[in-house]
Design an enzyme around this catalytic site. Structure first.
Site, PDB file in Angstrom:
ATOM      1  NE  ARG A   1      -2.194  -3.263  -4.260  1.00  0.00           N
ATOM      2  CZ  ARG A   1      -2.338  -3.409  -2.945  1.00  0.00           C
ATOM      3  NH1 ARG A   1      -2.253  -2.360  -2.165  1.00  0.00           N
ATOM      4  NH2 ARG A   1      -2.572  -4.585  -2.414  1.00  0.00           N
TER       5      ARG A   1
ATOM      6  CG  ASP B   1      -8.594  -0.182  10.236  1.00  0.00           C
ATOM      7  OD1 ASP B   1      -9.337   0.658  10.753  1.00  0.00           O
ATOM      8  OD2 ASP B   1      -9.036  -1.237   9.736  1.00  0.00           O
TER       9      ASP B   1
ATOM     10  CE  LYS C   1     -10.137   3.283   7.450  1.00  0.00           C
ATOM     11  NZ  LYS C   1     -10.602   1.927   7.074  1.00  0.00           N
TER      12      LYS C   1
ATOM     13  CG  ASP D   1      -5.893  -3.873  -2.205  1.00  0.00           C
ATOM     14  OD1 ASP D   1      -5.556  -3.487  -1.056  1.00  0.00           O
ATOM     15  OD2 ASP D   1      -6.284  -5.022  -2.439  1.00  0.00           O
TER      16      ASP D   1
ATOM     17  N   GLY E   1       0.765  -1.244   0.000  1.00  0.00           N
ATOM     18  CA  GLY E   1       0.000   0.000   0.000  1.00  0.00           C
ATOM     19  C   GLY E   1       0.793   1.290   0.000  1.00  0.00           C
TER      20      GLY E   1
ATOM     21  CD  GLU F   1       1.592   0.472   7.469  1.00  0.00           C
ATOM     22  OE1 GLU F   1       1.123   0.567   6.321  1.00  0.00           O
ATOM     23  OE2 GLU F   1       1.473  -0.542   8.165  1.00  0.00           O
ATOM     24  CG  ASP F   2      -1.271   1.430   3.343  1.00  0.00           C
ATOM     25  OD1 ASP F   2      -1.012   1.166   4.536  1.00  0.00           O
ATOM     26  OD2 ASP F   2      -1.804   0.597   2.586  1.00  0.00           O
TER      27      ASP F   2
ATOM     28  CB  VAL G   1     -10.090   5.022   1.823  1.00  0.00           C
ATOM     29  CG1 VAL G   1     -11.014   5.993   2.536  1.00  0.00           C
ATOM     30  CG2 VAL G   1      -8.972   4.570   2.736  1.00  0.00           C
TER      31      VAL G   1
END
Ligand code: 5GP
Length: 180
Positions: A169, A106, A134, A163, A48, A102-103, A157
């Site tokens: 992506r 969560d 988040k 993805d 990601g 990091e993407d 998202v």
């Protein structure tokens, strides 16, 4: 409102590429200052983070190194029900200033595991830059999460490296799932 469909799921535009890039430029400025006299090692978590890393690293003007690794999850007998294995950990972590890229964070479980593994290798310092966070989904507090692009609601998202079932992506903007 710009809407798209990925594998029969509806998404609507959430963050445009220009907004993302403006924020990344600011994070770049912060990092150049914070690591002025250092040579940090950026470690991107695949898959990601690849676009975030690519755009962020172009803003970095101090000497630095770049590496990537991935986290493989498989079901196993652990308290969380999932065992996470880190693959491709760079060999030169000891004594280095590490910035984990990091993407999205969560629950924070993935990152907690990554940080535990990296810290066991005795780096000089470790900080995390995540494009998205988040806050309402967070179950594991992460003190080292120093740089956050955007705090977002607890919605799924896609795009800009993230993805949905392997797709999306390549989208340059970030989209969120719509109801139904
Ligand atoms: P955590 O361990 O923090 O619960 O989850 C982190 C990982 O879950 C991310 O690296 C990402 O792969 C995935 N993830 C969490 N939320 C989303 C989301 O909204 N969209 C996508 N595409 N992946 C997500």
């Amino acid at each position: 409102m710009q809407k798209i469909k990925i594998a029969e799921k509806q998404f609507e535009i959430f963050l445009e590429n220009e907004t993302i890039n403006k924020r990344i430029r600011l994070i770049g400025v912060q990092l150049n200052l914070a690591y002025e006299d250092k040579c940090p090692l950026f470690i991107g978590i695949l898959n990601g983070s690849f676009l975030f890393m690519a755009d962020l690293i172009k803003e970095i003007t101090i000497p630095c190194e770049v590496a990537f690794m991935r986290v493989a999850s498989y079901d196993g007998a652990s308290s969380s029900g999932q065992v996470k294995e880190l693959i491709g950990l760079p060999p030169n972590i000891s004594g280095r200033d590490i910035i984990v890229i990091e993407d999205i964070v969560d629950t924070g479980l993935t990152l907690t595991h990554i940080l535990k593994t990296i810290k066991a290798l005795k780096p000089a310092s470790v900080k995390v830059a995540s494009l998205l966070l988040k806050p309402s989904a967070l179950k594991y507090q992460i003190e080292d999460l120093e740089y956050v692009g955007f705090e977002i609601p607890n919605e799924f998202v896609v795009g800009y490296g993230l993805d949905y079932n392997g797709l999306g992506r390549n989208l340059i903007d970030i989209y969120s799932a719509t109801e139904g």
